[in-house]
Scaffold this active site. Structure first.
Site, PDB file in Angstrom:
ATOM      1  N   LYS A 188       0.836  -1.210   0.000  1.00 51.80           N
ATOM      2  CA  LYS A 188       0.000   0.000   0.000  1.00 51.80           C
ATOM      3  C   LYS A 188       0.876   1.267   0.000  1.00 51.80           C
ATOM      4  CE  LYS A 188      -3.441  -2.787  -0.001  1.00 51.80           C
ATOM      5  NZ  LYS A 188      -4.248  -3.338   1.064  1.00 51.80           N
TER       6      LYS A 188
HETATM    7  C1  LIG Z   1      -5.255  -4.448   1.375  1.00 55.19           C
HETATM    8  C2  LIG Z   1      -6.712  -4.239   1.495  1.00 55.19           C
HETATM    9  C3  LIG Z   1      -7.423  -4.592   2.646  1.00 55.19           C
HETATM   10  C4  LIG Z   1      -6.821  -5.358   3.764  1.00 55.19           C
HETATM   11  O1  LIG Z   1      -5.701  -4.761   4.306  1.00 55.19           O
HETATM   12  P1  LIG Z   1      -4.835  -5.529   5.398  1.00 55.19           P
HETATM   13  O2  LIG Z   1      -4.104  -4.408   6.087  1.00 55.19           O
HETATM   14  O3  LIG Z   1      -3.919  -6.426   4.635  1.00 55.19           O
HETATM   15  O4  LIG Z   1      -5.747  -6.258   6.299  1.00 55.19           O
HETATM   16  C5  LIG Z   1      -8.767  -4.274   2.706  1.00 55.19           C
HETATM   17  N1  LIG Z   1      -9.392  -3.652   1.683  1.00 55.19           N
HETATM   18  C6  LIG Z   1      -8.743  -3.313   0.568  1.00 55.19           C
HETATM   19  C7  LIG Z   1      -9.485  -2.609  -0.522  1.00 55.19           C
HETATM   20  C8  LIG Z   1      -7.389  -3.622   0.418  1.00 55.19           C
HETATM   21  O5  LIG Z   1      -6.752  -3.314  -0.716  1.00 55.19           O
END
Ligand SMILES: *Cc1c(COP(=O)(O)O)cnc(C)c1O
Length: 385
Positions: A188
């Site tokens: 991210k």
């Molecule tokens: C990555 C992601 C999540 C989950 O994130 P984590 O921190 O890995 O639990 C939830 N929603 C979206 C849209 C994502 O891209």
């Protein structure tokens, strides 16, 4: 292989984590607090609760909104499965609203129609989880209007969108939503290795999420229901909560990364602009965005247009064979076997399904060098023109 996304860790980040290792606190301590305050300030929200993942943050967001058995939650079929699973964890049922093909976000037209129908059938959702695909904010003014009209709660799954802006305001300020959630997974925009955060302007929701994050326990003696406040060891478990806390080690990395957020988003936007300019006249489409919206550009989403020489699958396989690590975001959630068992079928959300057949994400991350990007652009240009 050039990956589609990648974290960028500096010596400064490493030092920040090592400092915590030498301190008194490893798990939730003063750095978690500082990270929360820094994100809240950056996003102009009143409260921020750090968690061990965005998935946990989405779960406590649903719990704080009293979502449970008998309730309905809607989300977008084009998202990571966590956007839907959080409602199922609470015993609620999940449904989807089709997307707008121009943005890959939930279609506000489809949403308005579905809400009108649900009201007639007395099946209104308790909450809607909107997803800012690739970092591009949904139309929150329209969504906020519909939420008020139909009395539904709004959670923003802004896992892709920290550092982005909507109508020139930072994503996360919760002006049009009840709760906004970020992810700090390494792929991210900024990372804490694993981690997430839930932002809100409502003190009551913040308090509830804080309790659900840590076993349903409060140590605030003024909140005690039964125990005496003059027993200094006392704490009360009042709800069934979880251990979803973030550690100070993770928070130190997140806080250090937050310093670079604006720079990361600027780099991502500059790289995205290169792709957009280079593919003019080539049958590749992009998310449409308005002037007052700043995408955090978690992903470089592209659409292989119907007049393209190569279909998406061929393009994907060819690029992979040439060492270009493209990716697909996402397989529609309702087509996953688990959701098919819940009764969803091919054809239920046709725009999302059509989008899925033509989407491809190209490498995009701070530190993607000019030479690599040029190579990617030239390879695709040669293949498609
Ligand atoms: C990555 C992601 C999540 C989950 O994130 P984590 O921190 O890995 O639990 C939830 N929603 C979206 C849209 C994502 O891209």
């Amino acid at each position: 292989m050039i990956p589609y996304g990648k974290q960028q860790i500096t010596e400064q980040d490493i030092d920040a984590v090592v400092d915590v290792l030498r301190s008194d606190f490893l798990t939730q301590g003063p750095i978690v607090n500082r990270f929360e305050q820094a994100v809240a300030e950056k996003c102009q929200a009143k409260f921020a609760l750090a968690t061990n993942s965005a998935t946990s943050a989405l779960h406590i967001a649903c719990l704080a909104l009293d979502i449970g058995q008998g309730d309905i939650v809607w989300t977008s079929p084009i998202s990571f499965v966590a956007s839907a699973n959080c409602a199922l964890y609470c015993g609620a049922s999940i449904d989807f609203v089709d997307i707008d093909r121009n943005t890959a976000n939930m279609s506000t037209r489809a949403l308005a129609e579905k809400l009108a129908l649900a009201k007639r059938q007395d099946k209104l959702p308790k909450a809607i989880i909107v997803v800012h695909m690739a970092g591009l904010s949904c139309d929150m003014v329209k969504i906020g209007e519909l939420a008020r009209q139909y009395q539904v709660k709004i959670i923003e799954d802004a896992s892709h969108a920290i550092g982005g802006a909507y109508q020139s305001e930072p994503v996360g300020h919760c002006q049009f939503s009840d709760i906004c959630v970020f992810s700090f997974h390494p792929v991210k925009v900024i990372t804490s290795a694993e981690g997430g955060m839930a932002l809100t302007n409502c003190e009551q929701l913040a308090k509830k999420m804080e309790m659900y994050r840590s076993h349903g326990i409060t140590k605030d003696t003024t909140q005690f229901q039964q125990f005496s406040s003059n027993e200094p060891w006392s704490y009360e478990q009042q709800l069934l909560g979880f251990n979803y806390r973030m550690s100070d080690l993770h928070a130190a990395l997140g806080l250090s990364q937050l310093n670079k957020l604006d720079d990361f988003v600027a780099q991502r936007n500059a790289l995205a602009k290169n792709y957009r300019n280079a593919f003019e006249g080539i049958p590749i489409g992009f998310q449409q965005q308005s002037d007052s919206t700043l995408s955090a550009y978690h992903l470089m989403l592209c659409q292989v247009e119907s007049d393209s020489k190569l279909d998406r699958d061929t393009l994907f396989n060819t690029l992979r064979a040439k060492g270009i690590g493209c990716q697909i975001h996402y397989i529609p959630i309702h087509l996953q076997p688990y959701f098919q068992q819940l009764g969803y079928c091919q054809g239920d959300f046709p725009v999302a399904e059509q989008y899925y057949k033509t989407c491809i994400s190209l490498p995009l991350f701070p530190g993607l060098d000019k030479k690599s990007q040029t190579q990617i652009i030239e390879t695709i240009t040669k293949l498609l023109s």
